[in-house]
Scaffold this active site. Structure first.
Site, PDB file in Angstrom:
ATOM      1  N   SER A  16      69.758  -6.602 111.511  1.00 41.35           N
ATOM      2  CA  SER A  16      71.017  -6.117 112.082  1.00 41.35           C
ATOM      3  C   SER A  16      72.165  -6.222 111.079  1.00 41.35           C
ATOM      4  O   SER A  16      72.964  -5.295 110.930  1.00 41.35           O
ATOM      5  CB  SER A  16      71.367  -6.908 113.341  1.00 41.35           C
ATOM      6  OG  SER A  16      70.456  -6.631 114.374  1.00 41.35           O
ATOM      7  N   LYS A  64      69.437 -13.954 125.423  1.00 40.94           N
ATOM      8  CA  LYS A  64      69.828 -12.743 126.153  1.00 40.94           C
ATOM      9  C   LYS A  64      70.090 -12.999 127.643  1.00 40.94           C
ATOM     10  O   LYS A  64      70.864 -12.268 128.264  1.00 40.94           O
ATOM     11  CB  LYS A  64      68.765 -11.656 125.979  1.00 40.94           C
ATOM     12  CG  LYS A  64      68.660 -11.144 124.549  1.00 40.94           C
ATOM     13  CD  LYS A  64      67.689  -9.993 124.427  1.00 40.94           C
ATOM     14  CE  LYS A  64      67.594  -9.510 122.983  1.00 40.94           C
ATOM     15  NZ  LYS A  64      66.775  -8.289 122.836  1.00 40.94           N
ATOM     16  N   ASN A  85      72.484  -8.005 125.510  1.00 40.14           N
ATOM     17  CA  ASN A  85      72.286  -8.073 124.064  1.00 40.14           C
ATOM     18  C   ASN A  85      73.507  -7.593 123.285  1.00 40.14           C
ATOM     19  O   ASN A  85      73.503  -7.588 122.060  1.00 40.14           O
ATOM     20  CB  ASN A  85      71.055  -7.254 123.639  1.00 40.14           C
ATOM     21  CG  ASN A  85      71.339  -5.767 123.576  1.00 40.14           C
ATOM     22  OD1 ASN A  85      71.863  -5.188 124.528  1.00 40.14           O
ATOM     23  ND2 ASN A  85      71.008  -5.137 122.461  1.00 40.14           N
ATOM     24  N   ASP A 101      69.419  -2.532 124.713  1.00 37.40           N
ATOM     25  CA  ASP A 101      67.983  -2.554 124.415  1.00 37.40           C
ATOM     26  C   ASP A 101      67.234  -1.478 125.202  1.00 37.40           C
ATOM     27  O   ASP A 101      66.323  -0.836 124.679  1.00 37.40           O
ATOM     28  CB  ASP A 101      67.374  -3.927 124.743  1.00 37.40           C
ATOM     29  CG  ASP A 101      67.628  -4.962 123.662  1.00 37.40           C
ATOM     30  OD1 ASP A 101      67.878  -4.562 122.510  1.00 37.40           O
ATOM     31  OD2 ASP A 101      67.579  -6.163 123.975  1.00 37.40           O
ATOM     32  N   GLY A 124      54.935 -10.809 127.604  1.00 38.11           N
ATOM     33  CA  GLY A 124      56.123 -11.642 127.562  1.00 38.11           C
ATOM     34  C   GLY A 124      57.006 -11.401 128.773  1.00 38.11           C
ATOM     35  O   GLY A 124      57.057 -10.284 129.312  1.00 38.11           O
ATOM     36  N   GLY A 126      60.400 -12.901 128.921  1.00 39.16           N
ATOM     37  CA  GLY A 126      61.736 -13.373 128.591  1.00 39.16           C
ATOM     38  C   GLY A 126      62.781 -12.278 128.675  1.00 39.16           C
ATOM     39  O   GLY A 126      62.544 -11.196 129.234  1.00 39.16           O
ATOM     40  N   GLY A 127      63.948 -12.547 128.093  1.00 41.99           N
ATOM     41  CA  GLY A 127      65.057 -11.602 128.158  1.00 41.99           C
ATOM     42  C   GLY A 127      64.747 -10.253 127.549  1.00 41.99           C
ATOM     43  O   GLY A 127      65.185  -9.213 128.056  1.00 41.99           O
ATOM     44  N   GLY A 226      59.383  -1.990 116.067  1.00 41.80           N
ATOM     45  CA  GLY A 226      60.633  -1.837 116.794  1.00 41.80           C
ATOM     46  C   GLY A 226      61.822  -1.379 115.978  1.00 41.80           C
ATOM     47  O   GLY A 226      62.968  -1.483 116.444  1.00 41.80           O
TER      48      GLY A 226
END
Length: 243
Positions: A16, A64, A85, A101, A124, A126-127, A226
């Protein structure tokens, strides 16, 4: 001059900062983008106190979801997703949370040919997975979440039988397993059951080819990392910061 940045934990792998630094240079913008690598999300308040020129932040794993209580308001889509995010610092100092996202993933996914079978496994819970789930629901996918600690309606990794793998053709890794520098790690799925009719998508982009993708590619599956999702969500974040 304004400052932007990324809030996360162990984020040296992230592109990023590189993405926005190049963008600012190309567009001759006198801005900076900084990595804020913190051990606990409660350090966010200190970041904002010590960097009053910050106009916007990205948020990554593992914060997140944890960041939400620190925000003054949340965009309706981020609220539905249950993860943030992107943070915009408003003129009065309040913090507004967004999720870009889901936009990044949807745009990246639609760049591939149409799926014959709209079935998916989300690795997964998670966030990061929440935005993916939001998109899959919107696109009418039949999907299952796979977790090491499955809740009701979710699957454990031990439950990934030949029948399950054969049914669900799109397999999305939303876990951090395989992220640089731990490049030999990968989700514990039965890769021997992967076929050329499968599509393995990894939210990870560093390394560009994770162990998850390598194993899928070796079985003839379509694979993608990604990076495009990162680019699309980053551009969306920039628009939000400049509204």
């Amino acid at each position: 001059m304004a400052k932007f940045g990324l809030v996360g934990k162990n984020i040296s792998y992230s592109f990023s900062k590189t993405f926005f630094t190049i963008k600012f240079d190309l567009e001759k913008l006198n801005h900076t983008y900084v990595n804020f690598d913190i051990k606990n999300i409660n350090q966010l308040q200190n970041i904002l106190k010590d960097n009053t020129e910050i106009k916007g932040l990205n948020v990554t794993i593992p914060y997140k979801e944890d960041v939400i209580p620190y925000l003054d308001r949340i965009d309706k889509e981020a609220k539905k997703i249950g993860a943030v995010n992107t943070i915009k610092i408003l003129n009065d100092g309040r913090l507004a949370g967004y999720n870009t996202d889901h936009y990044g993933f949807a745009k990246a996914l639609t760049s591939f040919p149409l799926f014959k079978e709209k079935t998916a496994l989300v690795l997964g819970s998670g966030g990061a997975s929440k935005a993916i789930i939001y998109v899959l629901k919107a696109m009418n996918f039949d999907f299952k979440v796979v977790s090491r600690t499955p809740k009701e309606g979710q699957l454990s990794y031990k439950a990934l039988t030949p029948e399950v793998i054969n049914k669900y053709k799109l397999i999305i890794n939303t876990t951090p397993l395989g992220t640089h520098p731990n490049v030999t790690e990968c989700p514990n799925i039965p890769y021997n059951l992967i076929t050329p009719s499968h599509f393995l998508y990894d939210l990870i982009y560093n390394p560009t080819e994770t162990e998850f993708l390598k194993r899928g590619f070796a079985k003839g599956a379509t694979v993608s990392n990604g990076m495009k999702m990162l680019e699309y969500q980053a551009k969306k974040s920039w628009k939000i910061w400049n509204l």
